[in-house]
Scaffold this active site. Structure first.
Site, short mmCIF file in Angstrom:
data_model
loop_
_atom_site.label_atom_id
_atom_site.label_comp_id
_atom_site.label_asym_id
_atom_site.label_seq_id
_atom_site.Cartn_x
_atom_site.Cartn_y
_atom_site.Cartn_z
N ASP A 177 -6.99 5.04 -4.45
CA ASP A 177 -7.86 4.31 -3.32
C ASP A 177 -8.17 5.69 -2.78
O ASP A 177 -8.63 6.11 -3.62
CB ASP A 177 -6.67 3.48 -2.22
N LYS A 224 0.67 -1.61 0.15
CA LYS A 224 0.39 0.01 -0.08
C LYS A 224 0.69 1.35 0.61
O LYS A 224 2.29 1.15 0.31
CB LYS A 224 -0.87 0.08 1.63
P1 NDP Z 1 -12.64 7.98 -3.29
O1 NDP Z 1 -12.12 8.93 -2.49
O2 NDP Z 1 -13.53 7.88 -4.36
O3 NDP Z 1 -14.12 8.58 -2.06
C1 NDP Z 1 -13.86 8.49 -0.41
C2 NDP Z 1 -15.40 8.95 0.48
O4 NDP Z 1 -15.21 8.80 2.21
C3 NDP Z 1 -15.81 10.51 -0.47
O5 NDP Z 1 -16.69 10.36 0.16
C4 NDP Z 1 -15.01 10.98 0.93
O6 NDP Z 1 -15.41 11.89 0.90
C5 NDP Z 1 -15.62 9.48 1.93
N1 NDP Z 1 -14.63 9.95 2.99
C6 NDP Z 1 -12.87 10.07 3.21
N2 NDP Z 1 -12.50 10.46 4.18
C7 NDP Z 1 -13.27 10.61 4.98
C8 NDP Z 1 -13.77 10.60 6.56
N3 NDP Z 1 -12.05 10.88 7.55
N4 NDP Z 1 -14.53 11.05 6.87
C9 NDP Z 1 -15.13 10.64 6.53
N5 NDP Z 1 -15.69 10.55 5.13
C10 NDP Z 1 -14.41 10.63 4.28
O7 NDP Z 1 -12.19 6.94 -2.17
P2 NDP Z 1 -13.00 4.64 -2.40
O8 NDP Z 1 -14.00 5.39 -2.83
O9 NDP Z 1 -11.69 4.54 -3.61
O10 NDP Z 1 -12.22 4.82 -0.94
C11 NDP Z 1 -13.67 4.68 -0.11
C12 NDP Z 1 -13.25 3.12 0.58
O11 NDP Z 1 -12.88 1.93 0.00
C13 NDP Z 1 -11.97 3.44 1.76
O12 NDP Z 1 -11.59 2.71 2.72
C14 NDP Z 1 -10.68 2.82 0.31
O13 NDP Z 1 -9.00 2.51 1.48
C15 NDP Z 1 -11.24 1.35 -0.07
N6 NDP Z 1 -11.13 0.24 -1.17
C16 NDP Z 1 -10.71 1.30 -1.97
C17 NDP Z 1 -11.39 0.11 -3.08
C18 NDP Z 1 -10.80 1.09 -4.67
O14 NDP Z 1 -11.06 0.41 -5.44
N7 NDP Z 1 -11.05 2.72 -4.74
C19 NDP Z 1 -11.42 -1.36 -3.36
C20 NDP Z 1 -11.04 -1.54 -1.95
C21 NDP Z 1 -11.09 -1.07 -0.60
P3 NDP Z 1 -14.93 13.04 1.07
O15 NDP Z 1 -15.32 13.06 -0.49
O16 NDP Z 1 -15.79 14.37 1.48
O17 NDP Z 1 -13.44 13.32 1.60
O1 2IT Z 2 -8.07 -1.86 -0.83
C1 2IT Z 2 -7.75 -1.78 -1.86
O2 2IT Z 2 -7.94 -2.65 -1.77
C2 2IT Z 2 -7.47 -1.19 -3.03
N1 2IT Z 2 -7.73 0.55 -2.65
C3 2IT Z 2 -7.35 -1.90 -4.23
C4 2IT Z 2 -5.97 -1.63 -4.64
C5 2IT Z 2 -5.81 -2.42 -6.27
O3 2IT Z 2 -4.49 -2.86 -6.24
O4 2IT Z 2 -6.86 -2.37 -6.99
#
Ligand code: NDP
Ligand code: 2IT
Length: 446
Positions: free
Chosen positions: A167, A127
């Site tokens: 992420d 990561k």
């Molecule tokens: P994005 O940046 O696209 O979206 C994040 C969302 O979460 C936004 O709505 C953001 O609001 C909100 N958020 C972030 N930080 C906070 C906080 N401290 N308090 C409240 N809300 C918060 O990220 P993703 O959708 O990609 O990621 C979301 C989650 O999913 C994370 O935990 C990530 O690690 C996990 N994840 C992502 C994957 C991926 O493929 N993208 C894969 C597996 C897991 P704001 O815009 O106001 O900050």
């Molecule tokens: O938390 C996760 O699994 C991710 N942000 C996606 C990682 C990836 O390599 O696609």
């Protein structure tokens, strides 16, 4: 801790890395699940598997200098934790958020080892990230930052060494800028990042994969309870990549999504969230979720995040960030009749919340299982890049769906085998760990 060896490993992690609360939290949860495994398989202790698996193979911390639009020099801190390569090249996302620190990247990297193992694909765990805040920055500022970030990171990654992805705060725009800089410096075109644009080696369905995968996983949990998404009321936190596509798939399966949020607050729409409007606000305009109520008059905006869990629902999908759902919120969900929780985010439920769900026999899908669809589809993107092929959306989606079904089955079976039937936290940790531990034993002390 009920096992002396496991207890000692946990204590040493806390002593060596004081103050890294999220990292301690993630390690504690996994090690607690592994007690029965360690007791049954004495060879694991002899091979020092736990001492080795908690320690990252390599950690890189670097300066990221860049110049903002006013001509002022800015400096951020970049990190990449190459945690474990037993199963393949290090694989895991990059997070750009002001809160990023060593503890957060290590907790995410540690979780990623077991998540990637669960996918059944050959990927190690890693990561990265930076304490950079893309909010309010111009595209040019984001580009300069990404170029500077990659100007150091390029020397540590490669399609067969370490393959980063997105992420929080890292989406298609950021991946595009980082890919361009990597290619320019190394003079090589290969799939060193995933989540790429479809016109330069990205995979169809990668954008949708984490959210869709989370819903597919939840569907399996619901099937075990002889029910489905049809007619269910669903609450989803976040409105980023994961939340948007979880909402889209839940609706496609007949559910009504009542709420989504961002770090400012949440919107409640009794008629069901209009995903197209959320996509436009977030993916195109990069606006706040509060703007939703300007377009949908029946919706209501509430400032602050935690009260979203007070909305009565059948299914909750926390898809924002770590520790966003605490014990009190979990109790509220249970009291209001919630029957299933699948974590789209990484570690969104606090340990207290997890205990509340398990005790109440709510179907609970931990992040490393429920959100593994994103990285699984990244693995499929790597396979397509290596073959110089592009599979259709339907083909990728079908593989993703099957992977999520398999992950659910592995976690369920492992939980049963080790005497905690129905506990998918234990099941996912054990199933993910066993594969990695087996390879670490075969490969000797490295
Ligand atoms: P994005 O940046 O696209 O979206 C994040 C969302 O979460 C936004 O709505 C953001 O609001 C909100 N958020 C972030 N930080 C906070 C906080 N401290 N308090 C409240 N809300 C918060 O990220 P993703 O959708 O990609 O990621 C979301 C989650 O999913 C994370 O935990 C990530 O690690 C996990 N994840 C992502 C994957 C991926 O493929 N993208 C894969 C597996 C897991 P704001 O815009 O106001 O900050
Ligand atoms: O938390 C996760 O699994 C991710 N942000 C996606 C990682 C990836 O390599 O696609």
């Amino acid at each position: 801790m009920s096992n002396e060896y496991v207890g000692k490993v946990l204590e040493s992690v806390k002593k060596r890395y004081p103050g890294e609360a999220e990292f301690h939290q993630a390690v504690t949860e996994v090690l607690e699940s592994l007690v029965p495994v360690i007791e049954k398989n004495k060879d694991l202790e002899e091979a020092g598997i736990l001492e080795r698996i908690v320690e990252p193979e390599r950690q890189i911390i670097f300066r990221v200098p860049w110049v903002d639009d006013k001509g002022k020099v800015q400096v951020n801190r970049g990190l990449r934790v190459q945690y474990n390569s037993a199963l393949g090249p290090y694989k895991g996302g990059i997070r750009f958020h002001p809160s990023v620190n060593t503890s957060i990247i290590k907790f995410l990297g540690f979780e990623q080892i077991f998540k990637n193992s669960l996918t059944g694909l050959m990927m190690g765990g890693g990561k990265g990230g930076a304490d950079f805040d893309p909010k309010g920055k111009s595209d040019n500022e984001v580009m300069r930052f990404c170029q500077s970030f990659m100007t150091e990171l390029y020397r540590h990654i490669d399609a067969d060494t370490d393959v980063p992805a997105g992420d929080i705060g890292v989406g298609g725009r950021e991946i595009g800028f980082m890919f361009g800089q990597y290619k320019r410096i190394k003079n090589i075109w290969h799939g060193v990042l995933t989540g790429k644009g479809l016109n330069y080696g990205g995979s169809l369905a990668r954008t949708e994969a984490t959210g869709y995968g989370c819903v597919y996983f939840c569907e399996e949990m619901l099937k075990d309870r002889k029910t489905s998404f049809e007619g269910k009321k669903v609450v989803i936190s976040g409105s980023g990549n994961v939340a948007i596509y979880a909402a889209q798939k839940a609706q496609a399966l007949g559910a009504k999504v009542l709420a989504v949020s961002d770090s400012g607050g949440f919107v409640y729409d009794p008629d069901g969230i209009k995903v197209d409007i959320v996509k436009d606000l977030k993916e195109v305009k990069r606006a706040r979720i509060s703007e939703y109520v300007k377009e949908v008059k029946s919706a209501k905006y509430t400032e602050g995040c935690s009260k979203i869990w007070e909305i009565p629902c059948d299914v909750a999908l926390p898809c924002a960030t770590q520790n966003e759902l605490d014990g009190k919120s979990a109790e509220m969900l249970v009291k209001n009749g919630c029957i299933a929780v699948a974590e789209g985010a990484n570690m969104p439920s606090t340990p207290e919340a997890v205990q509340v769900f398990l005790k109440a026999k709510v179907a609970f899908g931990p992040g490393k299982a429920a959100n593994a669809g994103g990285v699984a589809t990244s693995g499929l993107e790597m396979a397509q890049d290596s073959q110089r092929l592009m599979w259709s959306f339907e083909e990728v989606d079908k593989k993703l769906h099957q992977i999520m079904i398999n992950i659910h089955k592995s976690a369920k079976n492992a939980a049963e085998e080790y005497g905690t039937a129905g506990n998918l936290v234990n099941g996912a940790n054990i199933a993910g760990f066993m594969k990695v531990a087996g390879v670490m034993k075969s490969n000797g002390v490295i």
